[in-house]
Structure formats: C-alpha cells, structure tokens
Design a protein around this motif. Structure first.
Motif, PDB file in Angstrom:
ATOM      1  N   VAL A 179       0.870  -1.179   0.000  1.00 17.01           N
ATOM      2  CA  VAL A 179       0.000   0.000   0.000  1.00 17.01           C
ATOM      3  C   VAL A 179       0.907   1.229   0.000  1.00 17.01           C
ATOM      4  N   ARG A 180       0.810   2.059  -1.044  1.00 16.13           N
ATOM      5  CA  ARG A 180       1.693   3.209  -1.178  1.00 16.13           C
ATOM      6  C   ARG A 180       0.915   4.500  -1.450  1.00 16.13           C
ATOM      7  N   ASN A 181      -0.199   4.619  -0.794  1.00 14.62           N
ATOM      8  CA  ASN A 181      -1.003   5.839  -0.812  1.00 14.62           C
ATOM      9  C   ASN A 181      -1.215   6.224   0.645  1.00 14.62           C
ATOM     10  N   TYR A 182      -0.960   7.476   0.987  1.00 11.64           N
ATOM     11  CA  TYR A 182      -1.009   7.879   2.397  1.00 11.64           C
ATOM     12  C   TYR A 182      -2.400   7.748   3.011  1.00 11.64           C
ATOM     13  N   GLN A 183      -3.428   8.102   2.267  1.00  5.21           N
ATOM     14  CA  GLN A 183      -4.783   7.992   2.812  1.00  5.21           C
ATOM     15  C   GLN A 183      -5.139   6.526   3.076  1.00  5.21           C
ATOM     16  N   ALA A 184      -4.822   5.640   2.121  1.00  8.24           N
ATOM     17  CA  ALA A 184      -5.077   4.205   2.305  1.00  8.24           C
ATOM     18  C   ALA A 184      -4.217   3.663   3.442  1.00  8.24           C
ATOM     19  N   ARG A 185      -2.955   4.102   3.512  1.00 10.01           N
ATOM     20  CA  ARG A 185      -2.056   3.678   4.591  1.00 10.01           C
ATOM     21  C   ARG A 185      -2.609   4.061   5.950  1.00 10.01           C
ATOM     22  N   ASN A 186      -3.130   5.282   6.061  1.00 10.72           N
ATOM     23  CA  ASN A 186      -3.670   5.742   7.341  1.00 10.72           C
ATOM     24  C   ASN A 186      -4.866   4.910   7.776  1.00 10.72           C
ATOM     25  N   MET A 187      -5.737   4.557   6.841  1.00  9.38           N
ATOM     26  CA  MET A 187      -6.870   3.694   7.181  1.00  9.38           C
ATOM     27  C   MET A 187      -6.373   2.325   7.629  1.00  9.38           C
ATOM     28  N   LEU A 188      -5.430   1.782   6.874  1.00 11.58           N
ATOM     29  CA  LEU A 188      -4.871   0.472   7.195  1.00 11.58           C
ATOM     30  C   LEU A 188      -4.225   0.491   8.573  1.00 11.58           C
ATOM     31  N   ARG A 189      -3.446   1.513   8.854  1.00 11.74           N
ATOM     32  CA  ARG A 189      -2.698   1.610  10.111  1.00 11.74           C
ATOM     33  C   ARG A 189      -3.593   1.954  11.298  1.00 11.74           C
ATOM     34  N   ASP A 190      -4.541   2.873  11.098  1.00  6.53           N
ATOM     35  CA  ASP A 190      -5.287   3.436  12.219  1.00  6.53           C
ATOM     36  C   ASP A 190      -6.678   2.855  12.438  1.00  6.53           C
ATOM     37  N   LYS A 191      -7.258   2.221  11.438  1.00  6.52           N
ATOM     38  CA  LYS A 191      -8.662   1.817  11.558  1.00  6.52           C
ATOM     39  C   LYS A 191      -8.943   0.345  11.321  1.00  6.52           C
ATOM     40  N   ILE A 230      15.622  -3.272  -0.583  1.00  8.74           N
ATOM     41  CA  ILE A 230      16.019  -2.657  -1.857  1.00  8.74           C
ATOM     42  C   ILE A 230      15.681  -3.530  -3.072  1.00  8.74           C
ATOM     43  N   SER A 231      15.536  -4.837  -2.876  1.00  3.93           N
ATOM     44  CA  SER A 231      15.214  -5.729  -3.995  1.00  3.93           C
ATOM     45  C   SER A 231      13.696  -5.831  -4.245  1.00  3.93           C
ATOM     46  N   SER A 232      12.887  -5.216  -3.398  1.00  4.25           N
ATOM     47  CA  SER A 232      11.426  -5.297  -3.522  1.00  4.25           C
ATOM     48  C   SER A 232      10.877  -4.220  -4.463  1.00  4.25           C
ATOM     49  N   ASP A 233       9.810  -4.568  -5.158  1.00  4.93           N
ATOM     50  CA  ASP A 233       9.098  -3.576  -5.972  1.00  4.93           C
ATOM     51  C   ASP A 233       8.503  -2.476  -5.095  1.00  4.93           C
ATOM     52  N   TYR A 234       8.357  -2.747  -3.818  1.00  3.45           N
ATOM     53  CA  TYR A 234       7.741  -1.803  -2.890  1.00  3.45           C
ATOM     54  C   TYR A 234       8.764  -1.023  -2.074  1.00  3.45           C
ATOM     55  N   TYR A 235      10.020  -1.062  -2.472  1.00  2.00           N
ATOM     56  CA  TYR A 235      11.091  -0.353  -1.768  1.00  2.00           C
ATOM     57  C   TYR A 235      10.824   1.157  -1.758  1.00  2.00           C
ATOM     58  N   ASP A 236      11.094   1.780  -0.614  1.00  2.00           N
ATOM     59  CA  ASP A 236      11.002   3.235  -0.456  1.00  2.00           C
ATOM     60  C   ASP A 236      12.219   3.676   0.357  1.00  2.00           C
ATOM     61  N   SER A 237      13.096   4.422  -0.269  1.00  2.00           N
ATOM     62  CA  SER A 237      14.344   4.824   0.388  1.00  2.00           C
ATOM     63  C   SER A 237      14.114   5.692   1.622  1.00  2.00           C
ATOM     64  N   LYS A 238      12.909   6.257   1.761  1.00  2.00           N
ATOM     65  CA  LYS A 238      12.616   7.107   2.920  1.00  2.00           C
ATOM     66  C   LYS A 238      12.007   6.324   4.087  1.00  2.00           C
TER      67      LYS A 238
END
Length: 150
Positions: free
Chosen positions: A29-41, A79-87
């Motif tokens: 999941v790489r959308n902040y709004q979707a991430r927030n629902m996933l994480r918080d709700k 780093i080898s994942s398609d979902y890698y985020d350097s931040k």
C-alpha cells in the motif's frame, strides 16, 4: 467489526491466490490515505471484500478477514522489492500492512457495473468517479447489499 474493500490486480494477487495461501500479508500500500486507514482503523476480525481491478472481470471476487493488525511493511526497506522506499526504514517505517485470511470465494465476480447500478451503493466511494484508493471503508448496509448480489 468493520468492513473494508481491498483492491488487487488478479494477475499479481487474486482471491484464488489467497485461497491457496490461506493467510497472507497485504503489503505494498503506497497511498497515504489508504495507509492511514490500514494503520489506524483496520482491526483484527474486520471483514474484507477482495476486489479485482485492472483486469477483464473487474469486481468483488471474494471475502477475507483481518487476522493481524497493522505492522510495518518491511518490503519498503528491502532494496530488492518492488515496494522499496528509500525514505522508509525499520526505525522510521513509512508504510504498513495487515495480515488477512481467506474466508470464501464468491459464486461469481460481482461486476463494477452492477455495483454502480445498485441503489444502496450510490454513496459508496468505489462507485464514485475518480476514486482510486486501494483500501476503502464499506458500511454495513453496503457490505450486505454487495453480498446480496451474489
């Protein structure tokens, strides 16, 4: 218990994949709004409609349920994942995932066109133009309306 709709592209991950794996993490999941629902709700025990998108038969294909609440998506610092985020890092995770378990495959994929035409679903974000969230809440009424289409 709450209800959710999780979108997936079935050539990457489908309801049949979930049925085979029985339980899996819902990563990427790489959308902040979707991430927030996933994480918080999203909570253990919540029901999840598995929605196939970007395919020939777009629609609700099955049901799962959450078996593990949100935890850091470790793919974001691989780093080898398609979902890698350097931040993102283990010390400061930016992305989260939950674990879901297969409940059942619907007898048929309930197509988006049918969902859009259903009177009880007119306010549902899924049927609204321009809504692209990969995770979205579903009301009790919407959930039962969708299941009744089966």
């Amino acid at each position: 218990m709450a209800y959710w709709l999780f979108k997936t592209e079935p050539d990457t991950f489908s309801i049949d994949t979930l049925r085979t794996q029985k339980t899996t993490c819902w990563e990427g999941v790489r959308n902040y709004q979707a991430r927030n629902m996933l994480r918080d709700k999203v909570r253990v025990g919540d029901e999840v409609l598995i929605y196939h998108s970007s395919c020939q038969r777009i629609g609700v294909a099955g049901i799962g349920h959450v078996v593990k609440a949100a935890y850091p998506d470790h793919f974001s610092w691989d780093i080898s994942s398609d979902y890698y985020d350097s931040k993102s890092s283990p010390e400061n995770p930016r992305w989260f995932m939950v674990d879901i378990e297969f409940s059942r495959k619907l007898s048929r994929v309930i197509p988006l066109s049918e969902l859009k035409a259903h009177p009880s679903l007119q306010a549902m974000p899924l049927v609204q133009r321009g809504n692209r969230l990969s995770i979205m809440p579903v009301t009790d009424e919407e959930y039962h309306a969708i299941i009744s289409c089966e």
